[in-house]
Design a protein around this motif. Structure first.
Motif, PDB file in Angstrom:
ATOM      1  N   TYR A 211      36.105  31.435  46.208  1.00 36.42           N
ATOM      2  CA  TYR A 211      37.296  31.715  45.400  1.00 36.42           C
ATOM      3  C   TYR A 211      38.206  32.756  46.054  1.00 36.42           C
ATOM      4  N   LYS A 212      37.622  33.701  46.788  1.00 38.32           N
ATOM      5  CA  LYS A 212      38.360  34.774  47.464  1.00 38.32           C
ATOM      6  C   LYS A 212      39.255  35.573  46.510  1.00 38.32           C
ATOM      7  N   PRO A 213      38.647  36.231  45.534  1.00 35.94           N
ATOM      8  CA  PRO A 213      39.447  36.998  44.561  1.00 35.94           C
ATOM      9  C   PRO A 213      40.007  38.277  45.160  1.00 35.94           C
ATOM     10  N   ASP A 214      41.076  38.768  44.533  1.00 39.58           N
ATOM     11  CA  ASP A 214      41.602  40.085  44.900  1.00 39.58           C
ATOM     12  C   ASP A 214      40.850  41.188  44.173  1.00 39.58           C
TER      13      ASP A 214
ATOM     14  N   MET B 212      47.881  38.000  41.240  1.00 42.83           N
ATOM     15  CA  MET B 212      46.606  38.288  41.878  1.00 42.83           C
ATOM     16  C   MET B 212      45.531  37.330  41.373  1.00 42.83           C
ATOM     17  N   LYS B 213      44.445  37.256  42.120  1.00 42.58           N
ATOM     18  CA  LYS B 213      43.314  36.421  41.735  1.00 42.58           C
ATOM     19  C   LYS B 213      42.195  37.324  41.207  1.00 42.58           C
ATOM     20  N   PHE B 214      41.806  37.088  39.953  1.00 37.62           N
ATOM     21  CA  PHE B 214      40.782  37.888  39.298  1.00 37.62           C
ATOM     22  C   PHE B 214      39.511  37.060  39.120  1.00 37.62           C
ATOM     23  N   LEU B 215      38.376  37.706  39.286  1.00 38.76           N
ATOM     24  CA  LEU B 215      37.091  37.121  38.928  1.00 38.76           C
ATOM     25  C   LEU B 215      36.408  38.060  37.936  1.00 38.76           C
ATOM     26  N   LEU B 216      36.116  37.548  36.744  1.00 36.47           N
ATOM     27  CA  LEU B 216      35.460  38.331  35.700  1.00 36.47           C
ATOM     28  C   LEU B 216      34.010  37.865  35.591  1.00 36.47           C
ATOM     29  N   TYR B 217      33.084  38.819  35.604  1.00 38.82           N
ATOM     30  CA  TYR B 217      31.660  38.484  35.585  1.00 38.82           C
ATOM     31  C   TYR B 217      31.014  39.041  34.324  1.00 38.82           C
TER      32      TYR B 217
ATOM     33  N   GLU C   7      33.366  39.914  50.182  1.00 38.82           N
ATOM     34  CA  GLU C   7      34.731  39.485  50.461  1.00 38.82           C
ATOM     35  C   GLU C   7      35.526  40.677  50.971  1.00 38.82           C
ATOM     36  N   LYS C   8      36.052  40.545  52.190  1.00 35.28           N
ATOM     37  CA  LYS C   8      36.632  41.690  52.891  1.00 35.28           C
ATOM     38  C   LYS C   8      37.753  42.369  52.122  1.00 35.28           C
ATOM     39  N   ASN C   9      38.649  41.603  51.542  1.00 35.06           N
ATOM     40  CA  ASN C   9      39.833  42.183  50.899  1.00 35.06           C
ATOM     41  C   ASN C   9      39.712  42.305  49.385  1.00 35.06           C
ATOM     42  N   ALA C  10      38.541  42.003  48.850  1.00 32.20           N
ATOM     43  CA  ALA C  10      38.364  42.079  47.393  1.00 32.20           C
ATOM     44  C   ALA C  10      38.059  43.500  46.964  1.00 32.20           C
ATOM     45  N   PHE C  11      38.503  43.831  45.759  1.00 32.91           N
ATOM     46  CA  PHE C  11      38.252  45.136  45.144  1.00 32.91           C
ATOM     47  C   PHE C  11      37.112  44.950  44.158  1.00 32.91           C
ATOM     48  N   TYR C  12      35.965  45.545  44.458  1.00 33.01           N
ATOM     49  CA  TYR C  12      34.754  45.369  43.656  1.00 33.01           C
ATOM     50  C   TYR C  12      34.671  46.464  42.582  1.00 33.01           C
ATOM     51  N   THR C  13      34.740  46.057  41.328  1.00 34.33           N
ATOM     52  CA  THR C  13      34.692  47.029  40.232  1.00 34.33           C
ATOM     53  C   THR C  13      33.660  46.605  39.194  1.00 34.33           C
ATOM     54  N   GLY C  14      33.055  47.596  38.566  1.00 38.13           N
ATOM     55  CA  GLY C  14      32.117  47.342  37.487  1.00 38.13           C
ATOM     56  C   GLY C  14      32.446  48.220  36.305  1.00 38.13           C
ATOM     57  N   SER C  15      31.965  47.843  35.135  1.00 38.41           N
ATOM     58  CA  SER C  15      32.268  48.642  33.949  1.00 38.41           C
ATOM     59  C   SER C  15      31.015  48.857  33.105  1.00 38.41           C
ATOM     60  N   PHE C  16      30.868  50.075  32.617  1.00 34.04           N
ATOM     61  CA  PHE C  16      29.817  50.427  31.659  1.00 34.04           C
ATOM     62  C   PHE C  16      30.483  50.604  30.300  1.00 34.04           C
TER      63      PHE C  16
ATOM     64  N   ILE D  14      44.916  47.305  38.593  1.00 33.75           N
ATOM     65  CA  ILE D  14      45.686  47.067  39.820  1.00 33.75           C
ATOM     66  C   ILE D  14      46.034  48.391  40.494  1.00 33.75           C
ATOM     67  N   LYS D  15      46.379  49.390  39.698  1.00 37.40           N
ATOM     68  CA  LYS D  15      46.692  50.711  40.245  1.00 37.40           C
ATOM     69  C   LYS D  15      45.487  51.307  40.963  1.00 37.40           C
ATOM     70  N   TYR D  16      44.301  51.162  40.380  1.00 38.99           N
ATOM     71  CA  TYR D  16      43.095  51.676  41.027  1.00 38.99           C
ATOM     72  C   TYR D  16      42.852  50.961  42.351  1.00 38.99           C
ATOM     73  N   LYS D  17      43.125  49.682  42.396  1.00 37.82           N
ATOM     74  CA  LYS D  17      42.980  48.928  43.646  1.00 37.82           C
ATOM     75  C   LYS D  17      43.910  49.471  44.723  1.00 37.82           C
ATOM     76  N   GLU D  18      45.158  49.705  44.339  1.00 39.39           N
ATOM     77  CA  GLU D  18      46.147  50.204  45.304  1.00 39.39           C
ATOM     78  C   GLU D  18      45.787  51.614  45.786  1.00 39.39           C
ATOM     79  N   GLU D  19      45.317  52.447  44.860  1.00 35.00           N
ATOM     80  CA  GLU D  19      44.921  53.810  45.233  1.00 35.00           C
ATOM     81  C   GLU D  19      43.703  53.799  46.147  1.00 35.00           C
ATOM     82  N   PHE D  20      42.773  52.895  45.894  1.00 36.06           N
ATOM     83  CA  PHE D  20      41.540  52.836  46.681  1.00 36.06           C
ATOM     84  C   PHE D  20      41.839  52.418  48.111  1.00 36.06           C
ATOM     85  N   LYS D  21      42.812  51.521  48.296  1.00 37.73           N
ATOM     86  CA  LYS D  21      43.174  51.059  49.628  1.00 37.73           C
ATOM     87  C   LYS D  21      43.720  52.190  50.474  1.00 37.73           C
ATOM     88  N   LYS D  22      44.354  53.180  49.836  1.00 39.51           N
ATOM     89  CA  LYS D  22      44.908  54.308  50.575  1.00 39.51           C
ATOM     90  C   LYS D  22      43.804  55.222  51.079  1.00 39.51           C
TER      91      LYS D  22
END
Length: 366
Positions: free
Chosen positions: A79-82, A1-6, A104-113, A358-366
């Motif tokens: 970059y078109k990250p996953d 997969m393609k990751f982008l870390l911010y 990005e249409k197919n990207a999974f947008y996540t943030g962390s506190f 990755i599991k959270y991404k797959e669950e979110f798509k469902k």
């Protein structure tokens, strides 16, 4: 997969790195070594020379949240990250803002506190407009993660974020690095207990020094090593002098390798008033050093309510000193607890971190 870390910035591990920047670098190296693609985006220019992945500085295109958001959106579009993962609240907000310019249409947008002080800082009614604004922005992300239930509850209570989109994502430790660096020699002789943390009110080292005073009456040859730096350094030194402990308390200042001190200590003692997830407790568990802490929620979570570490009622200094004394008098009786704590620490691996994301991404798509 393609990751982008911010992240906000990447400081040098040897000088000004934070726990988050170290986490981001270790994660990028793990992703690269396991066949994923990864880039790191930071607000600030790069000051670290030893990363092996592309780094994009948003500062080059203008400072400020809106400029950062616009620049971040461009990087994401190209970059078109996953999976996109932002570290800390300000970066979560900037990532949310970036979706107004490009999503990005197919990207999974996540943030962390990683802190649990949001309600402490913004819980008053006067901050309600700000809290609802942050809520609206954060809801543009797919999920918000935190390394402890304490942090997730703080986000929900402060920003009214939907509970079903709040997910646990444990931080991880770099086992091989800690194992290697913890073997380095130290210039301290004799027995000591240790604390690692910024010298600030939150970490509550004043209480630790008072506790040590009582412990030292029973163990006069014992030392206390405090690893870290901060605005309270002089005040803490003066407190140790007022208790005639200046020869017993060692202030090492900031250390890029605190693990060599932890490994050789008789115990790690945490006296913080609040924490998000004190990763240093996990690191101590991995190094098979017994941990003691006031019973703040993250410490209860890590130690499974005292099964894997020694907890005392917050903020009972007499009880904490008594339990340190008991541990030092009876170290063998805690061997089983230490072994079980070590086994739990192994679950804080980069592999588990990535697999969970990755599991959270797959669950979110469902």
């Amino acid at each position: 997969m393609k990751f982008l870390l911010y992240v906000n910035h990447l400081g040098k591990r040897t000088t000004n790195a934070t726990a988050i920047t170290i986490l981001a670098k270790d994660l990028s190296n793990y992703l690269l070594n396991t066949g994923h693609e990864v880039v790191i985006v930071g607000n600030k220019d790069l000051v670290e020379e030893d990363i092996n992945v592309p780094y994009y500085s948003l500062d080059k295109n203008g400072k400020g949240d809106i400029n950062y958001a616009k620049s971040l959106a461009k990087v994401i579009k190209n970059y078109k990250p996953d999976i996109i993962h932002a570290f800390m609240k300000p970066m979560c907000i900037n990532l949310s803002l970036s979706t107004f310019f490009w999503r990005e249409k197919n990207a999974f947008y996540t943030g962390s506190f990683h802190n649990s002080d949001n309600f402490r800082n913004y819980g008053k009614k006067i901050y309600l407009p700000y809290r609802f604004l942050v809520k609206k922005l954060l809801e543009r992300l797919d999920i918000i993660t935190g390394p402890s239930n304490t942090i997730l509850k703080d986000i929900k209570d402060t920003y009214f974020f939907p509970e079903k989109r709040l997910k646990i994502l444990n931080n991880f430790i770099n086992f091989s690095l800690i194992e290697k660096l913890s073997q380095e020699p130290i210039d301290i002789n004799g027995d000591f207990i240790v604390n690692v943390g910024r010298l600030e009110e939150q970490k509550n080292q004043k209480a630790l020094i008072r506790v040590f005073y009582k412990v030292n009456e029973v163990f006069p040859n014992l030392k206390l090593v405090i690893v870290g730096d901060g605005s309270l350094k002089e005040e803490l030194i003066n407190l140790s002098k007022s208790l005639n402990l200046e020869d017993k308390i060692i202030f090492t200042g900031y250390q890029n390798n605190p693990w060599k001190y932890i490994r050789r200590s008789k115990a790690f003692v945490l006296t913080s008033i609040f924490e998000g997830l004190p990763l240093v407790l996990i690191e101590s568990m991995y190094l098979k050093v017994p941990i003691l802490s006031f019973d703040i929620e993250p410490s209860k979570e890590i130690t499974e309510n005292g099964k894997l570490g020694i907890l005392t009622k917050s903020f009972n200094e007499d009880e904490l000193s008594e339990k340190i004394i008991h541990l030092l008098k009876n170290p063998e009786s805690f061997k089983d607890m230490i072994d079980k704590a070590y086994e739990k620490s192994l679950s804080f691996s980069p592999e588990n971190f990535v697999n969970q994301l990755i599991k959270y991404k797959e669950e979110f798509k469902k």
